[in-house]
Scaffold this motif. Structure first.
Motif, PDB file in Angstrom:
ATOM      1  N   LYS A  23       0.863  -0.986   0.223  1.00 20.23           N
ATOM      2  CA  LYS A  23      -0.048   0.083   0.114  1.00 20.23           C
ATOM      3  C   LYS A  23       0.801   1.363   0.033  1.00 20.23           C
ATOM      4  CE  LYS A  23      -4.406  -1.406   0.476  1.00 20.23           C
ATOM      5  NZ  LYS A  23      -5.090  -2.292   1.664  1.00 20.23           N
ATOM      6  N   GLN A  24       1.801   1.022   0.848  1.00 27.70           N
ATOM      7  CA  GLN A  24       2.862   2.263   0.844  1.00 27.70           C
ATOM      8  C   GLN A  24       3.510   2.535  -0.565  1.00 27.70           C
ATOM      9  OE1 GLN A  24       5.396   1.274   4.106  1.00 27.70           O
ATOM     10  NE2 GLN A  24       4.980   3.146   5.017  1.00 27.70           N
ATOM     11  N   LYS A  25       4.097   1.399  -1.030  1.00 31.41           N
ATOM     12  CA  LYS A  25       4.519   1.570  -2.435  1.00 31.41           C
ATOM     13  C   LYS A  25       3.638   2.271  -3.415  1.00 31.41           C
ATOM     14  CE  LYS A  25       8.100  -1.776  -2.056  1.00 31.41           C
ATOM     15  NZ  LYS A  25       8.642  -3.127  -2.177  1.00 31.41           N
ATOM     16  N   GLY A  60       7.116  -9.661 -17.792  1.00 34.92           N
ATOM     17  CA  GLY A  60       8.049 -10.744 -18.084  1.00 34.92           C
ATOM     18  C   GLY A  60       8.528 -11.360 -16.721  1.00 34.92           C
ATOM     19  N   ASN A  61       7.544 -11.157 -15.516  1.00 34.39           N
ATOM     20  CA  ASN A  61       8.185 -11.886 -14.478  1.00 34.39           C
ATOM     21  C   ASN A  61       7.005 -12.620 -13.669  1.00 34.39           C
ATOM     22  OD1 ASN A  61       8.958 -12.450 -11.605  1.00 34.39           O
ATOM     23  ND2 ASN A  61       9.459 -10.256 -11.198  1.00 34.39           N
ATOM     24  N   PRO A  62       6.961 -13.791 -13.766  1.00 36.61           N
ATOM     25  CA  PRO A  62       5.838 -14.504 -13.271  1.00 36.61           C
ATOM     26  C   PRO A  62       5.530 -14.362 -11.628  1.00 36.61           C
ATOM     27  CG  PRO A  62       7.666 -16.052 -13.704  1.00 36.61           C
ATOM     28  CD  PRO A  62       8.151 -14.884 -13.930  1.00 36.61           C
ATOM     29  N   ASN A  63       6.575 -13.865 -11.105  1.00 37.46           N
ATOM     30  CA  ASN A  63       6.273 -13.578  -9.540  1.00 37.46           C
ATOM     31  C   ASN A  63       6.192 -11.984  -9.213  1.00 37.46           C
ATOM     32  OD1 ASN A  63       6.981 -16.229  -8.930  1.00 37.46           O
ATOM     33  ND2 ASN A  63       8.984 -15.847  -9.417  1.00 37.46           N
ATOM     34  N   ALA A  64       5.986 -11.307 -10.394  1.00 37.52           N
ATOM     35  CA  ALA A  64       5.898  -9.900 -10.028  1.00 37.52           C
ATOM     36  C   ALA A  64       4.627  -9.468  -9.217  1.00 37.52           C
ATOM     37  CB  ALA A  64       5.680  -9.074 -11.323  1.00 37.52           C
ATOM     38  N   VAL A  65       4.766  -8.262  -8.445  1.00 43.02           N
ATOM     39  CA  VAL A  65       3.698  -8.140  -7.422  1.00 43.02           C
ATOM     40  C   VAL A  65       3.453  -6.432  -7.588  1.00 43.02           C
ATOM     41  CG1 VAL A  65       4.268  -9.758  -5.672  1.00 43.02           C
ATOM     42  CG2 VAL A  65       5.260  -7.560  -5.647  1.00 43.02           C
ATOM     43  N   PRO A  66       2.494  -6.238  -7.403  1.00 38.99           N
ATOM     44  CA  PRO A  66       1.934  -4.791  -7.395  1.00 38.99           C
ATOM     45  C   PRO A  66       2.666  -3.995  -6.643  1.00 38.99           C
ATOM     46  CG  PRO A  66      -0.080  -6.041  -7.336  1.00 38.99           C
ATOM     47  CD  PRO A  66       1.133  -6.900  -6.904  1.00 38.99           C
ATOM     48  N   PRO A  67       3.203  -2.655  -6.918  1.00 31.30           N
ATOM     49  CA  PRO A  67       2.630  -2.030  -8.142  1.00 31.30           C
ATOM     50  C   PRO A  67       3.658  -2.132  -9.189  1.00 31.30           C
ATOM     51  CG  PRO A  67       3.492  -0.342  -6.680  1.00 31.30           C
ATOM     52  CD  PRO A  67       3.602  -1.673  -6.107  1.00 31.30           C
ATOM     53  N   GLN A  68       3.169  -2.285 -10.411  1.00 26.73           N
ATOM     54  CA  GLN A  68       3.727  -2.420 -11.631  1.00 26.73           C
ATOM     55  C   GLN A  68       3.610  -1.278 -12.563  1.00 26.73           C
ATOM     56  OE1 GLN A  68       6.512  -4.504 -12.140  1.00 26.73           O
ATOM     57  NE2 GLN A  68       6.283  -5.534 -10.340  1.00 26.73           N
ATOM     58  N   ILE A  69       4.531  -0.664 -13.382  1.00 31.20           N
ATOM     59  CA  ILE A  69       4.332   0.495 -14.326  1.00 31.20           C
ATOM     60  C   ILE A  69       4.501   0.182 -15.663  1.00 31.20           C
ATOM     61  CG2 ILE A  69       4.581   3.031 -14.351  1.00 31.20           C
ATOM     62  CD1 ILE A  69       5.977   2.285 -11.361  1.00 31.20           C
ATOM     63  N   PHE A  70       3.254   0.524 -16.575  1.00 36.02           N
ATOM     64  CA  PHE A  70       3.536   0.505 -17.898  1.00 36.02           C
ATOM     65  C   PHE A  70       3.280   1.689 -18.712  1.00 36.02           C
ATOM     66  CE2 PHE A  70       2.447  -3.467 -15.899  1.00 36.02           C
ATOM     67  CZ  PHE A  70       3.381  -4.428 -16.447  1.00 36.02           C
TER      68      PHE A  70
END
Length: 110
Positions: A23-25, A60-70
């Protein structure tokens, strides 16, 4: 090439210990984008497993966690990468947005 839309994949529900960290991120990501007057779309991966998989596939990362930016479908990075770009004053570059009013000054090293 038209400008893509900045998309932030985030989660409104976090079921683990990572709750406050995530949440902080997320809050920090939107704060940085707001400061830079960047329009963005928020995509909540918690409403659909499909969206979570889509985020991971695009990153491109099966373990990516939010937040991710596109930027559109182009992966820009995660919170750490955005934070680093902010420190280096390279937010526009990170977001893959050409900032027309900022001339490239990369050859000048101090």
């Amino acid at each position: 090439m038209g400008m893509g839309t900045i998309r932030v994949y985030y989660t409104s529900v976090t079921g683990s210990r990572q709750v406050s960290e995530v949440k902080q991120k997320q809050a920090e990501v939107t704060r940085i984008l707001d400061i830079n007057k960047t329009k963005y779309e928020l995509i909540d991966v918690s409403i659909s497993e499909h969206l979570l998989q889509e985020m991971r596939a695009k990153a491109g990362n099966p373990n990516a966690v939010p937040p991710q930016i596109f930027n559109g479908d182009d992966y820009c990075g995660d919170f750490e990468m955005l934070y680093e770009a902010t420190e280096n004053e390279e937010v526009w570059k990170f977001l893959k947005m050409a900032s027309i009013d900022k001339p490239a000054r990369e050859e000048i090293t101090v």
